[in-house]
Write an enzyme that holds these catalytic residues in place. Sequence first.
Site, PDB file in Angstrom:
ATOM      1  N   ASP A  37      23.026  19.039  46.669  1.00  0.00           N
ATOM      2  CA  ASP A  37      22.838  19.935  47.609  1.00  0.00           C
ATOM      3  C   ASP A  37      22.129  21.193  47.502  1.00  0.00           C
ATOM      4  O   ASP A  37      22.241  21.883  46.533  1.00  0.00           O
ATOM      5  CB  ASP A  37      24.091  20.150  48.221  1.00  0.00           C
ATOM      6  CG  ASP A  37      24.212  21.167  49.330  1.00  0.00           C
ATOM      7  OD1 ASP A  37      23.045  21.495  50.165  1.00  0.00           O
ATOM      8  OD2 ASP A  37      25.262  21.769  49.642  1.00  0.00           O
ATOM      9  N   ASP A 216      16.195  -2.604  55.518  1.00  0.00           N
ATOM     10  CA  ASP A 216      17.533  -2.623  55.744  1.00  0.00           C
ATOM     11  C   ASP A 216      17.736  -3.833  56.699  1.00  0.00           C
ATOM     12  O   ASP A 216      17.137  -4.188  57.606  1.00  0.00           O
ATOM     13  CB  ASP A 216      18.059  -1.309  56.556  1.00  0.00           C
ATOM     14  CG  ASP A 216      19.521  -1.149  57.004  1.00  0.00           C
ATOM     15  OD1 ASP A 216      20.190  -1.114  55.785  1.00  0.00           O
ATOM     16  OD2 ASP A 216      19.882  -1.557  57.959  1.00  0.00           O
ATOM     17  N   GLU A 279      16.372  -6.320  52.247  1.00  0.00           N
ATOM     18  CA  GLU A 279      17.860  -6.459  51.997  1.00  0.00           C
ATOM     19  C   GLU A 279      18.174  -7.647  52.611  1.00  0.00           C
ATOM     20  O   GLU A 279      18.734  -8.020  53.794  1.00  0.00           O
ATOM     21  CB  GLU A 279      18.568  -5.178  52.825  1.00  0.00           C
ATOM     22  CG  GLU A 279      20.225  -5.162  52.320  1.00  0.00           C
ATOM     23  CD  GLU A 279      20.954  -4.555  53.134  1.00  0.00           C
ATOM     24  OE1 GLU A 279      22.233  -4.421  52.833  1.00  0.00           O
ATOM     25  OE2 GLU A 279      20.720  -4.389  54.497  1.00  0.00           O
TER      26      GLU A 279
HETATM   27  C1  GLC Z   1      22.867  -2.256  55.333  1.00  0.00           C
HETATM   28  C2  GLC Z   1      22.909  -0.892  54.787  1.00  0.00           C
HETATM   29  C3  GLC Z   1      24.516  -0.353  55.346  1.00  0.00           C
HETATM   30  C4  GLC Z   1      24.299  -0.250  56.624  1.00  0.00           C
HETATM   31  C5  GLC Z   1      23.829  -1.206  57.387  1.00  0.00           C
HETATM   32  C6  GLC Z   1      23.774  -1.130  58.807  1.00  0.00           C
HETATM   33  O1  GLC Z   1      23.501  -3.071  54.959  1.00  0.00           O
HETATM   34  O2  GLC Z   1      23.056  -1.153  53.392  1.00  0.00           O
HETATM   35  O3  GLC Z   1      24.632   0.979  54.452  1.00  0.00           O
HETATM   36  O4  GLC Z   1      25.557   0.371  57.068  1.00  0.00           O
HETATM   37  O5  GLC Z   1      22.989  -1.960  56.897  1.00  0.00           O
HETATM   38  O6  GLC Z   1      22.383  -0.485  58.966  1.00  0.00           O
END
Ligand code: GLC
Length: 538
Positions: A37, A216, A279
Amino acid sequence: MTDTTDMPAATRPAAQATPAWWQTAVIYQIYPRSFQDSDGDGIGDLAGIESRLDELVALGVGAIWISPFFPSPMVDFGYDVSDYCGVDPMFGTLADFDRMLAAAHTRGLKVILDFVPCHSSHEHPWFVESRASRDNPKRDWYIWRDAKPDGSPPNNWIGEFGGPAWTWDDTTGQYYLNVFLSEQPALNWANPDLRAAMLDAMRFWLDRGVDGFRVDAIIFAAPDVDGGDHPPNPDWIPAMGLARSQLQTRSAHQPGVFDVVRDMRRVTDSYPDRVLIGETSGTLDDVIPYYGADMDLFHLPFYFAMLSTPWRADALADFIVRYEAALPEGAWPTLVLGNHDISRIASRAGVAQARVALTLLLTLRGTPVLYQGDELGMDNASIPPDRVQDPWERRVPGLGLGRDPVRTPMPWTDGDNGGFSTAEPWLPLHLPPEGSAARQETDPGSMLSFARRLIALRRDRPALSQGDYRQIDAGPDVMVYERRCGDDRLVVCLNLSDAPRAVPVGGRPLLWTHKDRGAAAIPSLGLDPHEAVILDPA
Ligand code: GLC
């Protein structure tokens, strides 16, 4: 054990021509709320990241991936984006971003952003328009369906955080899909205008100079909402969370996803030297197609199975063998032992194994992604009930699904609030067993000092960053493997047990986790409990 010195030269892989930066770099994940921060509000920010870049250079990582800092109501702490082309004031301004990016580049660090394509925030102006009326031009940018005749949702899907995957909208009398929270309406990539707008958002950041994206939850980009209900998961137990009580046969990994990723890759490739990371949660069979038959999808689709592999030498070795065997020609592996969604490795494997785990992550073949704090041996924090922040924990308390324990602030110093902030941090400060970064920095035997030496060795030796992998059978509880790139060879020896173990390999010790192994060659190695040693067999 098989000695490879007599291997015919033809079976030895030659040093690769020039590997891409994303193959040799260690990627370091920053969770920006909890990194540093700079303005005293108890929440990390972009200027804070900039102020800590020198620490990352000293650690030796080559790239940072920053979790979302875009404007957001923060219902899912930034994974609910209300403007894909901005910075939330909590994290700073676009000018702060540009400054941080330039400062990173000056130091030779690549910067990877988190792109959240499958849902926006319910406060995104697109969704506000979409829900305004059925004939709004942006209606089809999201996924709307009529109720069943009895008023229930179009199918039985359950949201990832345990609630229903459909939310009723009174104004327009339809349900919208939300794969996660109601506040995260699913975007409709089948709509060409939405698709163009999202690809433009990628260009916005690429034009500013970012080096790539971690994409994501991509597996949900093309849900087959009209394809019917999800069947029950026969292996479900409540601790898995409600979403796992179904097999996601229609919402995840549908054929249209690959089309979406191909478009993202085209945009990425229209800029030189960028990377696209996915991901891509799922089994090996789910993950491999995300490379693309022509290696034209993700450069690095994550394969997360190491996160759920029992912390045993045989299970981990088996994981690697299966992963390596499944990778098609030209596919580069990814290595993950932690992130902002999953229990810390020091808690899963045990604090005593933290150095062994780090050694494994950084010496296997592939691109390692290191989660902030794992270089300090951070374990899970315990969060008092009145400090819980994660919507998942709030929705289904007590199952251990909440992610706050791995999102506590970086403990930089022994000072107030760990040097993270001048104010009370948004999550309580938690110190790793070996203390703050400042304390570890002065101790050559600390986890941090070890992490720096290990990453330096990885940078120095092509065998580690580019070489092939060969398992050496060395008995129970140990993992021994050779990494080789041309003439460069190393042998990694890991003791996953709390008892001493002899391994039939010798060489000159290059790196060790505990007692000083000296520089003289040894004929064979007796590993102490929880010890890792890297040998130069030459
Ligand atoms: C992915 C992210 C997670 C998030 C989800 C929804 O899995 O890593 O943190 O809550 O997507 O966007």
